[in-house]
Scaffold this motif. Structure first.
Motif, PDB file in Angstrom:
ATOM      1  N   GLU A 208       0.837  -1.206   0.000  1.00 18.78           N
ATOM      2  CA  GLU A 208       0.000   0.000   0.000  1.00 18.78           C
ATOM      3  C   GLU A 208       0.871   1.254   0.000  1.00 18.78           C
ATOM      4  OE1 GLU A 208      -3.491   2.088   2.739  1.00 18.78           O
ATOM      5  OE2 GLU A 208      -2.923  -0.006   3.080  1.00 18.78           O
ATOM      6  N   SER A 211       2.311   1.687  -3.404  1.00 17.82           N
ATOM      7  CA  SER A 211       1.270   2.109  -4.343  1.00 17.82           C
ATOM      8  C   SER A 211       0.969   3.597  -4.244  1.00 17.82           C
ATOM      9  CB  SER A 211      -0.017   1.313  -4.093  1.00 17.82           C
ATOM     10  OG  SER A 211       0.188  -0.065  -4.296  1.00 17.82           O
ATOM     11  N   SER A 212       1.348   4.216  -3.131  1.00 16.61           N
ATOM     12  CA  SER A 212       1.096   5.648  -2.962  1.00 16.61           C
ATOM     13  C   SER A 212       2.119   6.513  -3.686  1.00 16.61           C
ATOM     14  CB  SER A 212       1.113   6.002  -1.468  1.00 16.61           C
ATOM     15  OG  SER A 212       2.439   5.988  -0.947  1.00 16.61           O
ATOM     16  N   ARG A 256       1.541  -5.539  -9.721  1.00 16.77           N
ATOM     17  CA  ARG A 256       0.273  -5.154  -9.109  1.00 16.77           C
ATOM     18  C   ARG A 256       0.166  -3.649  -8.848  1.00 16.77           C
ATOM     19  NH1 ARG A 256      -0.535  -8.801  -3.938  1.00 16.77           N
ATOM     20  NH2 ARG A 256      -2.389  -7.429  -3.802  1.00 16.77           N
ATOM     21  N   LEU A 257       1.269  -2.929  -9.005  1.00 14.19           N
ATOM     22  CA  LEU A 257       1.233  -1.487  -8.780  1.00 14.19           C
ATOM     23  C   LEU A 257       0.383  -0.801  -9.853  1.00 14.19           C
ATOM     24  CD1 LEU A 257       4.990  -0.838  -7.931  1.00 14.19           C
ATOM     25  CD2 LEU A 257       3.062  -0.676  -6.342  1.00 14.19           C
ATOM     26  N   PRO A 258      -0.106   0.408  -9.579  1.00 12.37           N
ATOM     27  CA  PRO A 258      -0.861   1.135 -10.603  1.00 12.37           C
ATOM     28  C   PRO A 258      -0.064   1.265 -11.902  1.00 12.37           C
ATOM     29  CG  PRO A 258      -1.047   2.233  -8.477  1.00 12.37           C
ATOM     30  CD  PRO A 258      -0.042   1.130  -8.296  1.00 12.37           C
ATOM     31  N   THR A 261       2.682   3.904 -12.253  1.00 13.64           N
ATOM     32  CA  THR A 261       3.829   3.914 -11.348  1.00 13.64           C
ATOM     33  C   THR A 261       5.095   3.497 -12.081  1.00 13.64           C
ATOM     34  OG1 THR A 261       2.412   3.313  -9.482  1.00 13.64           O
ATOM     35  CG2 THR A 261       4.773   3.007  -9.195  1.00 13.64           C
TER      36      THR A 261
END
Length: 301
Positions: A208, A211-212, A256-258, A261
């Motif tokens: 998480e 992912s930010s 799995r990251l955006p 990114t």
């Protein structure tokens, strides 16, 4: 925010001075499509082009400073663009370069955790040595708390604890916080870098946090968990050394990251086949939109 990769290799650099593995031997003989790399370190600045923060001081720091004239503004006979130093751990590969910076004209503002400070003032007392030269203005990093460094007030920093171990020279038992990662955020644009050169594993909390960020600069040490064992150059697996290998899960987590990114691997061991730019392993990373850091690479967020 500007991020400059000073060194992209793991401990020993690439090629490593005493290594004749296929990678090191091949690049030394000029037989591989691979570029040499120095030991892992980065520099970060905000709007002020002359105010850089050094993150980890590699044993190769002098060569890295020579290769990056941006860090030498030349405003006086004795000058540097480095305003602060931040350490992610107390490993030799990330702290030996501090001794090479002893000619500074004033004490270094140096940010580190209590664990790192304990190691660097007892078992490996580099900071005590520096106090006899330029001096150290130690600033305390507390994981989870935001902090700002001088000259880069337009950036804010936050450390997060990672699973890891103290250096082999340290008598302390392992505890959470021996290794940290960093979130660096541009206050005006809210663009974020997640920097974690040593990652033993990834869980939902760390994912998480990654992912930010708009750019993840993360542990790329080994391709496989048994890489060093198979080559006969070490008796430990990647996991034993505190590193999640690319085929052991890192690629899957980065996938799995955006989609927006940027994914960049750093701290790459000399045995890792991704160092060879036309290797099948590098081609696989390209398919997954994962970059491999190199000395002199610049990232702008």
């Amino acid at each position: 925010m500007h991020i400059r990769i000073l060194g992209a290799a793991a401990g020993g650099g690439f090629p490593q001075w005493n290594c004749n593995c296929p990678n090191c031997g091949g690049v030394r003989r000029g037989e591989l499509n691979a570029r040499p790399r120095t030991q892992s370190s980065i520099a970060i600045r905000g709007a002020d082009e002359t105010a850089w923060t050094l993150v980890n001081a590699s044993p190769d720091i002098l060569a890295q400073l020579q290769a990056n004239p941006q860090l030498q503004p030349g405003r006086a006979y004795r000058d540097t663009g480095i305003r602060n130093i931040v350490l992610t751990d107390s490993q030799i590969d990330h702290t030996t370069g501090l001794l090479m910076l002893r000619e500074a004209t004033k004490p270094w503002p140096l940010w580190c955790t209590d664990n790192a400070f304990a190691d660097l003032t007892t078992s490996n007392p580099i900071l005590q040595v520096l106090q006899r030269y330029c001096g150290i203005d130690r600033q305390r990093i507390v994981t989870g708390e935001w902090f700002a460094v001088g000259g880069n007030e337009d950036l804010r920093w936050q450390a997060f604890a990672l699973p890891g171990k103290p250096p082999p020279y340290s008598p302390r038992p392992p505890e959470l916080g021996d290794v940290i990662g960093l979130i660096v955020e541009d206050v005006s644009t809210e663009m974020r870098l997640c920097y974690a050169p040593g990652v033993a594993n990834i869980d939902s909390w760390l994912f998480e946090l990654m992912s930010s960020a708009q750019c993840v600069l993360v542990d790329g040490t080994f391709w496989t968990d048994d890489e060093m064992l198979r080559l006969g150059v070490a008796h430990k697996r990647a996991a034993d050394m505190g590193h999640l290998s690319q085929t052991g899960g890192m690629i899957q987590w980065l996938d799995r990251l955006p989609a927006t990114t940027r994914r960049v691997l750093i701290h790459i061991n000399n045995t890792n086949p991704i160092l060879v730019e036309d290797s099948p392993e590098r081609a696989l990373l390209n398919q997954h939109s994962i970059e491999v850091a190199y000395d002199g690479m610049e990232i702008v967020l």
